[in-house]
Each structure stands twice: as structure tokens, then as C-alpha cells.
Motif scaffolding. Sequence first.
Motif, PDB file in Angstrom:
ATOM      1  N   PRO A 154       0.800  -1.232   0.000  1.00 55.54           N
ATOM      2  CA  PRO A 154       0.000   0.000   0.000  1.00 55.54           C
ATOM      3  C   PRO A 154       0.827   1.274   0.000  1.00 55.54           C
ATOM      4  O   PRO A 154       0.355   2.330  -0.414  1.00 55.54           O
ATOM      5  N   ARG A 155       2.073   1.187   0.469  1.00 48.33           N
ATOM      6  CA  ARG A 155       2.895   2.392   0.590  1.00 48.33           C
ATOM      7  C   ARG A 155       4.264   2.168  -0.040  1.00 48.33           C
ATOM      8  O   ARG A 155       5.032   1.322   0.425  1.00 48.33           O
ATOM      9  N   ALA A 156       4.553   2.941  -1.058  1.00 47.06           N
ATOM     10  CA  ALA A 156       5.893   2.906  -1.635  1.00 47.06           C
ATOM     11  C   ALA A 156       6.870   3.551  -0.651  1.00 47.06           C
ATOM     12  O   ALA A 156       6.467   4.284   0.258  1.00 47.06           O
ATOM     13  N   ASN A 157       8.132   3.290  -0.841  1.00 46.43           N
ATOM     14  CA  ASN A 157       9.169   3.849   0.031  1.00 46.43           C
ATOM     15  C   ASN A 157       9.435   5.298  -0.360  1.00 46.43           C
ATOM     16  O   ASN A 157      10.329   5.595  -1.153  1.00 46.43           O
ATOM     17  N   LEU A 158       8.656   6.212   0.216  1.00 49.21           N
ATOM     18  CA  LEU A 158       8.770   7.630  -0.125  1.00 49.21           C
ATOM     19  C   LEU A 158      10.115   8.201   0.288  1.00 49.21           C
ATOM     20  O   LEU A 158      10.646   9.101  -0.361  1.00 49.21           O
ATOM     21  N   GLY A 159      10.669   7.671   1.370  1.00 43.76           N
ATOM     22  CA  GLY A 159      11.968   8.153   1.818  1.00 43.76           C
ATOM     23  C   GLY A 159      13.061   7.867   0.814  1.00 43.76           C
ATOM     24  O   GLY A 159      13.890   8.742   0.503  1.00 43.76           O
ATOM     25  N   ALA A 160      13.072   6.651   0.275  1.00 41.60           N
ATOM     26  CA  ALA A 160      14.074   6.302  -0.732  1.00 41.60           C
ATOM     27  C   ALA A 160      13.885   7.130  -1.995  1.00 41.60           C
ATOM     28  O   ALA A 160      14.855   7.592  -2.604  1.00 41.60           O
ATOM     29  N   ALA A 161      12.621   7.342  -2.391  1.00 44.98           N
ATOM     30  CA  ALA A 161      12.344   8.147  -3.588  1.00 44.98           C
ATOM     31  C   ALA A 161      12.826   9.576  -3.395  1.00 44.98           C
ATOM     32  O   ALA A 161      13.425  10.168  -4.296  1.00 44.98           O
ATOM     33  N   SER A 162      12.582  10.132  -2.218  1.00 45.33           N
ATOM     34  CA  SER A 162      12.997  11.501  -1.941  1.00 45.33           C
ATOM     35  C   SER A 162      14.515  11.632  -1.916  1.00 45.33           C
ATOM     36  O   SER A 162      15.079  12.596  -2.456  1.00 45.33           O
ATOM     37  N   THR A 163      15.186  10.668  -1.316  1.00 47.34           N
ATOM     38  CA  THR A 163      16.646  10.696  -1.263  1.00 47.34           C
ATOM     39  C   THR A 163      17.241  10.595  -2.663  1.00 47.34           C
ATOM     40  O   THR A 163      18.195  11.302  -3.003  1.00 47.34           O
ATOM     41  N   PHE A 164      16.675   9.718  -3.478  1.00 52.62           N
ATOM     42  CA  PHE A 164      17.137   9.602  -4.856  1.00 52.62           C
ATOM     43  C   PHE A 164      16.945  10.924  -5.588  1.00 52.62           C
ATOM     44  O   PHE A 164      17.848  11.405  -6.287  1.00 52.62           O
ATOM     45  N   ALA A 165      15.767  11.543  -5.432  1.00 56.29           N
ATOM     46  CA  ALA A 165      15.490  12.814  -6.098  1.00 56.29           C
ATOM     47  C   ALA A 165      16.447  13.906  -5.627  1.00 56.29           C
ATOM     48  O   ALA A 165      16.920  14.724  -6.424  1.00 56.29           O
ATOM     49  N   ASP A 166      16.756  13.920  -4.343  1.00 55.22           N
ATOM     50  CA  ASP A 166      17.661  14.936  -3.798  1.00 55.22           C
ATOM     51  C   ASP A 166      19.047  14.865  -4.422  1.00 55.22           C
ATOM     52  O   ASP A 166      19.758  15.877  -4.500  1.00 55.22           O
ATOM     53  N   ALA A 167      19.444  13.681  -4.865  1.00 51.24           N
ATOM     54  CA  ALA A 167      20.764  13.520  -5.467  1.00 51.24           C
ATOM     55  C   ALA A 167      20.904  14.296  -6.773  1.00 51.24           C
ATOM     56  O   ALA A 167      22.018  14.514  -7.255  1.00 51.24           O
ATOM     57  N   PHE A 168      19.766  14.736  -7.342  1.00 55.75           N
ATOM     58  CA  PHE A 168      19.792  15.480  -8.607  1.00 55.75           C
ATOM     59  C   PHE A 168      19.622  16.985  -8.408  1.00 55.75           C
ATOM     60  O   PHE A 168      19.500  17.729  -9.380  1.00 55.75           O
ATOM     61  N   ALA A 169      19.627  17.433  -7.174  1.00 54.93           N
ATOM     62  CA  ALA A 169      19.468  18.864  -6.900  1.00 54.93           C
ATOM     63  C   ALA A 169      20.809  19.568  -7.024  1.00 54.93           C
ATOM     64  O   ALA A 169      21.343  20.152  -6.068  1.00 54.93           O
ATOM     65  N   SER A 170      21.393  19.509  -8.203  1.00 55.44           N
ATOM     66  CA  SER A 170      22.720  20.067  -8.433  1.00 55.44           C
ATOM     67  C   SER A 170      22.984  20.159  -9.931  1.00 55.44           C
ATOM     68  O   SER A 170      22.327  19.510 -10.739  1.00 55.44           O
TER      69      SER A 170
END
Length: 268
Positions: free
Chosen positions: A36-52
Motif C-alpha cells: 500500500p505504501r511505496a518507500n517515499l523516503g528512498a524516492a525523496s533521497t534519490f530525487a535529492d541527489a539530482f538537486a545540483s
Amino acid sequence: MNSKVTKNVFYEDLQEAGRFGELEQRLMGESNLPGPRANLGAASTFADAFASDWVASEAWELLVEWTGKTEAEAPTDDPREFLPFCALQAMGSYYRYAEPARQETILERCRAAMNDARWRMREAAAMALQRIGEQDFGALRTLFDGMKDTANALEQRAFVAALAHPPMLKEQANVLYALELSEEILDQIAAGQTRYGAEEFRVLSKGLEYALSVFVERAPEQGFRMLAKFAVTDDKRMQKIVKSNLGKARLAKKFSQDVERIQVLMNA
């Protein structure tokens, strides 16, 4: 180089194209899907890696490949769906640093995901747009203004879901824009100007049933004026939207007199 990026757990994997296969398996393994719940924390961390602005062309092409995965290639509630879910949010993080051609690709992928049959991808679109809006609200506004006259229900839902993001609503001008756009959508519903399929309207209505309260809380004078406008309609769809927002604690507790006044109008 951004010191924050070097600490990101996905940084090393994204430096070498030869490790992308391992990265793909790692993300799918951490996805929590099916479930029911995807791993939002992992998704957010992955996305943060592209904030550059360090993003290599190979890493960018990885995002393009993953966001292009169709429902057949990445079905709902399958670990493979986590790849485009993560990649779209990463595109949102990268938007500020991307060259114009890549920025256009990012917006195109967001527009496509707004209409995706997979609900999780529609959520990813809103989350990606929030990342863009935190960096450049003007870009978000330009996108929405360019789409709003012909937007369908799923696109309209994406507008309000993306805007109902507190970090973007610190500026009063942004709040007033969110209210203005919401009122235009409500006007279209009330006037029957747009044809809504039953499922598409259900999705839009659910978005409006909570997002409006987020905006009204931050601009109560203008917000309650808007709710009052639609409280007096005989349209049951509109009444449901207004009633749901009035019941949210952020309004019911802080603005009890205003809420009661609108409720009286609805019962008149």
C-alpha cells in the motif's frame, strides 16, 4: 561540487553508468512494492541527489529512460513502477539546474504523468512539480497558466495538489495565485464548461476537497470569500467540496466563526 550531494547515498551509483543496473535493482528492492505504501523516503533521497548542476549526461539519460516506462513496462504496484516514480521526482529536483532543452523535457514528462493511468505516477507528477515550484514558482505558474484553459480533470487535480505544498505558500502572492486558479476550476465545474468523466472528476474532487483548506488557512479573507461564493450553489458536487474543506481541522479550529458562517449559508 555540492557537499550535500556527496553525502547522498545514491551519489556513487550515479557517477558510473556501469553501476546503473545495480542501482535499478537496489531501488526496486527498496520500493516496498507490491504494497500500500511505496518507500517515499528512498524516492525523496534519490530525487535529492539530482538537486545540483553536477548531473552527468548518462544520469540524465537514465531519468529519461525511466520516466518513459509505460504501464506495460512498469505496472501499478509492481517494483518496476518505483523507477519512473523516483525518476520523475528527480527531474523536479534537477529542473533549476537543467539547460532549457532539458527543462522542456522535464515539463513534458510532468504533463504526461498528470494523465497517467497509474495513480502513483500522478502523485509523482504533483511531487515533481512541487520540487520545481520550491525553486522557481514562476516556472510553475507559467506552466499552469499555459495549460489551464484546456486542462482536463486530471491536469486540474495536478494543479491544486502541487500547489497545496506549504513550503511554496510562504509568499502571499503564491497563496493568492493558488486561490485564483482554484476558483477558476470551480467556476468551470459550476458552469458545466468542461466535460468530466466520472472517475476523472472523482480524482479532481478529492484533490479540491483538501487543497482548498490549505490555501484558505493562509489567506482567510480571500479564501472564505471564495468558499462562500460556492456554498450557496445547489450543485451537490460543489457542496461536497466546500463541506469537506470546512471540516478540516486547519479551518475548523482556527476559524470557527468563519466556518460556522459558511455552514449557515449552505443550510439556508
